[in-house]
Design a protein around this motif. Sequence first.
Motif, PDB file in Angstrom:
ATOM      1  N   GLY A 205       0.905  -1.244  -0.036  1.00  0.00           N
ATOM      2  CA  GLY A 205       0.168  -0.016  -0.106  1.00  0.00           C
ATOM      3  C   GLY A 205       0.778   1.062   0.032  1.00  0.00           C
ATOM      4  O   GLY A 205       0.406   2.469  -0.077  1.00  0.00           O
ATOM      5  N   CYS A 206       2.082   1.126   0.187  1.00  0.00           N
ATOM      6  CA  CYS A 206       3.001   2.540   0.153  1.00  0.00           C
ATOM      7  C   CYS A 206       4.241   2.065  -0.995  1.00  0.00           C
ATOM      8  O   CYS A 206       5.553   1.754  -0.307  1.00  0.00           O
ATOM      9  CB  CYS A 206       3.726   2.873   1.490  1.00  0.00           C
ATOM     10  SG  CYS A 206       2.341   2.987   2.710  1.00  0.00           S
ATOM     11  N   ALA A 207       4.073   1.951  -2.117  1.00  0.00           N
ATOM     12  CA  ALA A 207       5.057   1.543  -3.066  1.00  0.00           C
ATOM     13  C   ALA A 207       5.492   2.281  -3.932  1.00  0.00           C
ATOM     14  O   ALA A 207       5.370   2.345  -5.347  1.00  0.00           O
ATOM     15  CB  ALA A 207       4.323   0.112  -3.849  1.00  0.00           C
ATOM     16  N   SER A 208       6.241   3.589  -3.384  1.00  0.00           N
ATOM     17  CA  SER A 208       6.610   4.663  -4.308  1.00  0.00           C
ATOM     18  C   SER A 208       7.831   4.095  -5.330  1.00  0.00           C
ATOM     19  O   SER A 208       7.576   4.675  -6.260  1.00  0.00           O
ATOM     20  CB  SER A 208       6.975   5.819  -3.416  1.00  0.00           C
ATOM     21  OG  SER A 208       8.092   5.530  -2.645  1.00  0.00           O
ATOM     22  N   LEU A 209       8.374   3.284  -4.903  1.00  0.00           N
ATOM     23  CA  LEU A 209       9.765   2.818  -5.701  1.00  0.00           C
ATOM     24  C   LEU A 209       9.086   2.003  -6.975  1.00  0.00           C
ATOM     25  O   LEU A 209       9.474   2.099  -7.973  1.00  0.00           O
ATOM     26  CB  LEU A 209      10.790   2.185  -4.959  1.00  0.00           C
ATOM     27  CG  LEU A 209      12.074   1.661  -5.836  1.00  0.00           C
ATOM     28  CD1 LEU A 209      12.531   3.149  -6.693  1.00  0.00           C
ATOM     29  CD2 LEU A 209      12.976   1.129  -4.898  1.00  0.00           C
ATOM     30  N   HIS A 210       8.230   1.014  -6.400  1.00  0.00           N
ATOM     31  CA  HIS A 210       7.705   0.276  -7.448  1.00  0.00           C
ATOM     32  C   HIS A 210       6.792   1.251  -8.483  1.00  0.00           C
ATOM     33  O   HIS A 210       6.993   0.948  -9.664  1.00  0.00           O
ATOM     34  CB  HIS A 210       6.641  -0.822  -7.004  1.00  0.00           C
ATOM     35  CG  HIS A 210       7.335  -1.957  -6.434  1.00  0.00           C
ATOM     36  ND1 HIS A 210       7.921  -1.924  -5.124  1.00  0.00           N
ATOM     37  CD2 HIS A 210       7.178  -3.253  -7.003  1.00  0.00           C
ATOM     38  CE1 HIS A 210       8.321  -3.052  -5.120  1.00  0.00           C
ATOM     39  NE2 HIS A 210       7.934  -4.070  -6.040  1.00  0.00           N
ATOM     40  N   GLY A 216       8.768   5.009 -15.239  1.00  0.00           N
ATOM     41  CA  GLY A 216      10.072   5.450 -15.551  1.00  0.00           C
ATOM     42  C   GLY A 216      10.535   6.671 -14.976  1.00  0.00           C
ATOM     43  O   GLY A 216      11.644   7.348 -15.166  1.00  0.00           O
ATOM     44  N   GLN A 217      10.053   7.158 -13.863  1.00  0.00           N
ATOM     45  CA  GLN A 217      10.309   8.287 -13.042  1.00  0.00           C
ATOM     46  C   GLN A 217       9.656   8.519 -11.634  1.00  0.00           C
ATOM     47  O   GLN A 217       8.654   7.946 -11.547  1.00  0.00           O
ATOM     48  CB  GLN A 217      10.250   9.424 -13.881  1.00  0.00           C
ATOM     49  CG  GLN A 217       8.727   9.786 -14.206  1.00  0.00           C
ATOM     50  CD  GLN A 217       8.362  11.062 -15.205  1.00  0.00           C
ATOM     51  OE1 GLN A 217       9.381  11.711 -15.521  1.00  0.00           O
ATOM     52  NE2 GLN A 217       7.253  11.183 -15.622  1.00  0.00           N
ATOM     53  N   PRO A 218      10.262   9.204 -10.767  1.00  0.00           N
ATOM     54  CA  PRO A 218       9.273   9.350  -9.640  1.00  0.00           C
ATOM     55  C   PRO A 218       8.089   9.896  -9.875  1.00  0.00           C
ATOM     56  O   PRO A 218       7.778  10.906 -10.783  1.00  0.00           O
ATOM     57  CB  PRO A 218      10.196  10.274  -8.796  1.00  0.00           C
ATOM     58  CG  PRO A 218      11.356  10.017  -9.435  1.00  0.00           C
ATOM     59  CD  PRO A 218      11.428   9.967 -10.908  1.00  0.00           C
ATOM     60  N   VAL A 219       6.783   9.152  -9.200  1.00  0.00           N
ATOM     61  CA  VAL A 219       5.505   9.657  -9.500  1.00  0.00           C
ATOM     62  C   VAL A 219       4.761   9.650  -8.208  1.00  0.00           C
ATOM     63  O   VAL A 219       5.207   8.899  -7.449  1.00  0.00           O
ATOM     64  CB  VAL A 219       4.741   8.971 -10.597  1.00  0.00           C
ATOM     65  CG1 VAL A 219       5.348   9.105 -11.868  1.00  0.00           C
ATOM     66  CG2 VAL A 219       4.757   7.379 -10.131  1.00  0.00           C
ATOM     67  N   ASP A 220       3.733  10.295  -8.141  1.00  0.00           N
ATOM     68  CA  ASP A 220       2.817  10.230  -6.975  1.00  0.00           C
ATOM     69  C   ASP A 220       2.302   8.884  -6.829  1.00  0.00           C
ATOM     70  O   ASP A 220       1.892   8.329  -7.954  1.00  0.00           O
ATOM     71  CB  ASP A 220       1.974  11.246  -6.793  1.00  0.00           C
ATOM     72  CG  ASP A 220       2.424  12.704  -6.582  1.00  0.00           C
ATOM     73  OD1 ASP A 220       3.574  12.824  -5.872  1.00  0.00           O
ATOM     74  OD2 ASP A 220       1.835  13.703  -7.118  1.00  0.00           O
ATOM     75  N   SER A 221       2.051   8.264  -5.675  1.00  0.00           N
ATOM     76  CA  SER A 221       1.461   6.929  -5.460  1.00  0.00           C
ATOM     77  C   SER A 221       0.718   6.816  -3.999  1.00  0.00           C
ATOM     78  O   SER A 221       1.060   7.892  -3.221  1.00  0.00           O
ATOM     79  CB  SER A 221       2.814   5.795  -5.505  1.00  0.00           C
ATOM     80  OG  SER A 221       3.527   6.070  -4.332  1.00  0.00           O
ATOM     81  N   PRO A 222      -0.194   6.092  -4.027  1.00  0.00           N
ATOM     82  CA  PRO A 222      -0.870   5.755  -2.964  1.00  0.00           C
ATOM     83  C   PRO A 222      -0.240   5.652  -1.683  1.00  0.00           C
ATOM     84  O   PRO A 222       0.741   5.001  -1.905  1.00  0.00           O
ATOM     85  CB  PRO A 222      -1.979   4.693  -3.030  1.00  0.00           C
ATOM     86  CG  PRO A 222      -1.911   4.580  -4.661  1.00  0.00           C
ATOM     87  CD  PRO A 222      -0.703   4.986  -4.881  1.00  0.00           C
ATOM     88  N   VAL A 223      -0.684   5.961  -0.477  1.00  0.00           N
ATOM     89  CA  VAL A 223      -0.013   5.713   0.889  1.00  0.00           C
ATOM     90  C   VAL A 223      -0.965   4.872   1.924  1.00  0.00           C
ATOM     91  O   VAL A 223      -1.988   5.698   2.126  1.00  0.00           O
ATOM     92  CB  VAL A 223       0.496   6.962   1.540  1.00  0.00           C
ATOM     93  CG1 VAL A 223       0.816   6.751   3.193  1.00  0.00           C
ATOM     94  CG2 VAL A 223       1.536   7.516   0.730  1.00  0.00           C
ATOM     95  N   ASP A 224      -0.984   3.547   1.995  1.00  0.00           N
ATOM     96  CA  ASP A 224      -2.034   2.892   2.710  1.00  0.00           C
ATOM     97  C   ASP A 224      -1.465   1.622   3.442  1.00  0.00           C
ATOM     98  O   ASP A 224      -1.545   0.721   2.488  1.00  0.00           O
ATOM     99  CB  ASP A 224      -3.357   2.662   1.815  1.00  0.00           C
ATOM    100  CG  ASP A 224      -4.459   2.105   2.740  1.00  0.00           C
ATOM    101  OD1 ASP A 224      -4.554   2.061   3.893  1.00  0.00           O
ATOM    102  OD2 ASP A 224      -5.551   1.342   2.052  1.00  0.00           O
ATOM    103  N   SER A 225      -0.901   1.797   4.485  1.00  0.00           N
ATOM    104  CA  SER A 225      -0.269   0.537   5.109  1.00  0.00           C
ATOM    105  C   SER A 225      -0.020   0.775   6.550  1.00  0.00           C
ATOM    106  O   SER A 225       0.093   1.775   7.064  1.00  0.00           O
ATOM    107  CB  SER A 225       1.134   0.146   4.293  1.00  0.00           C
ATOM    108  OG  SER A 225       1.590  -0.711   5.099  1.00  0.00           O
ATOM    109  N   VAL A 226      -0.067  -0.478   7.015  1.00  0.00           N
ATOM    110  CA  VAL A 226       0.114  -0.119   8.709  1.00  0.00           C
ATOM    111  C   VAL A 226       1.587   0.403   9.121  1.00  0.00           C
ATOM    112  O   VAL A 226       1.777   0.847  10.007  1.00  0.00           O
ATOM    113  CB  VAL A 226       0.178  -1.696   9.168  1.00  0.00           C
ATOM    114  CG1 VAL A 226       1.150  -2.593   8.875  1.00  0.00           C
ATOM    115  CG2 VAL A 226      -0.082  -1.607  10.760  1.00  0.00           C
ATOM    116  N   ALA A 227       2.572   0.339   7.969  1.00  0.00           N
ATOM    117  CA  ALA A 227       3.768   0.877   8.027  1.00  0.00           C
ATOM    118  C   ALA A 227       4.003   2.296   7.573  1.00  0.00           C
ATOM    119  O   ALA A 227       5.246   2.790   7.304  1.00  0.00           O
ATOM    120  CB  ALA A 227       4.867  -0.124   7.280  1.00  0.00           C
ATOM    121  N   ALA A 228       2.758   2.761   7.269  1.00  0.00           N
ATOM    122  CA  ALA A 228       2.821   4.314   6.460  1.00  0.00           C
ATOM    123  C   ALA A 228       3.563   5.296   7.511  1.00  0.00           C
ATOM    124  O   ALA A 228       4.186   6.209   6.787  1.00  0.00           O
ATOM    125  CB  ALA A 228       1.540   4.741   6.267  1.00  0.00           C
TER     126      ALA A 228
END
Length: 312
Positions: A205-210, A216-228
């Motif tokens: 749920g927090c996979a910004s590198l994936h 092909g470049q840094p992009v915004d991604s969702p944030v939803d995890s017990v480890a957030a």
Amino acid sequence: MIRHAQIGAATLPAAEDVRRAAERIAPHIRRTPVLEADVDGRRLTLKLEHLQLTGSFKVRGALNALLSGPGTGRVVTASGGNHGLGVAAGARLLGVRATIYVPQTVPPAKQRRIAATGADVVRHGRSYAEAELAARTYAAEQGLRYLPAYDDPDVVAGQGTVGLEIVDQAPDCDTVAVAVGGGGLIAGVSLAVGTRAVVGVEPAGCASLHAAVAAGQPVDSPVDSVAASALGASRVGRIPYAILGATAPQLALVDDRQIAARDRLWEEFRLAVEPAGAAAFAAWLAGQVPGDHACLVVCGANADWSPTGESR
């Protein structure tokens, strides 16, 4: 595959910068121990970085940046908790005033520990991204230094000192696995561990590198995890991403159920860690970390803790 990012090469740290960072911060930090063990018939080493000052590796990068950057009497940052605590503790050691912006969702234990250093704590927004925007705006308006959580060459070099210690303490390990938030730790460690394989582990749920790899470049991604609270960066840093384009780590995903492996860290080793601290172990248990002898970075312990299966 991580593509090479378009960023000036002069801004990127190298292995030598990590070595200089280690010398610079050595008087101020702990050389955290390693624990060798067999789990399910497999050999592994745990790098117990949750025993670091402030309970997280983040103080390494914060101190290196404070010691190597322009002199200042005051610094501003934003954090989900651990970076803010590292900056606050480092600033106190160096006699610098710190203002730490945190989201409203920051765990009470992390906010309490930041405030205990004497830093000014400002709660703003529901996410790290909102807190960061407010902190950067405040720093610009006041003419103060803003210290990024991960998108900074000195911070990355400081985090990489974890890797240097692993090379010295566990020279036989063939793989190093670390949790990934904004990318500072994995980028620094990748610079430090030579030819060893590196695995970056993210919560599903927090996979910004994936997300960055897919785009092909840094992009915004969702944030939803017990480890957030520790791994909740919505976008991987440009500097870490550029470094990783050259070092080419492997990537792994774990879900919140798998992150409950922190219970097993307690049962097996009596290690009480926050969810992010168990991410690399969770990936190893799931067979996502290759090699015959992996070193897993247990990266933080700054959350109120009880086994997942028990009520508080």
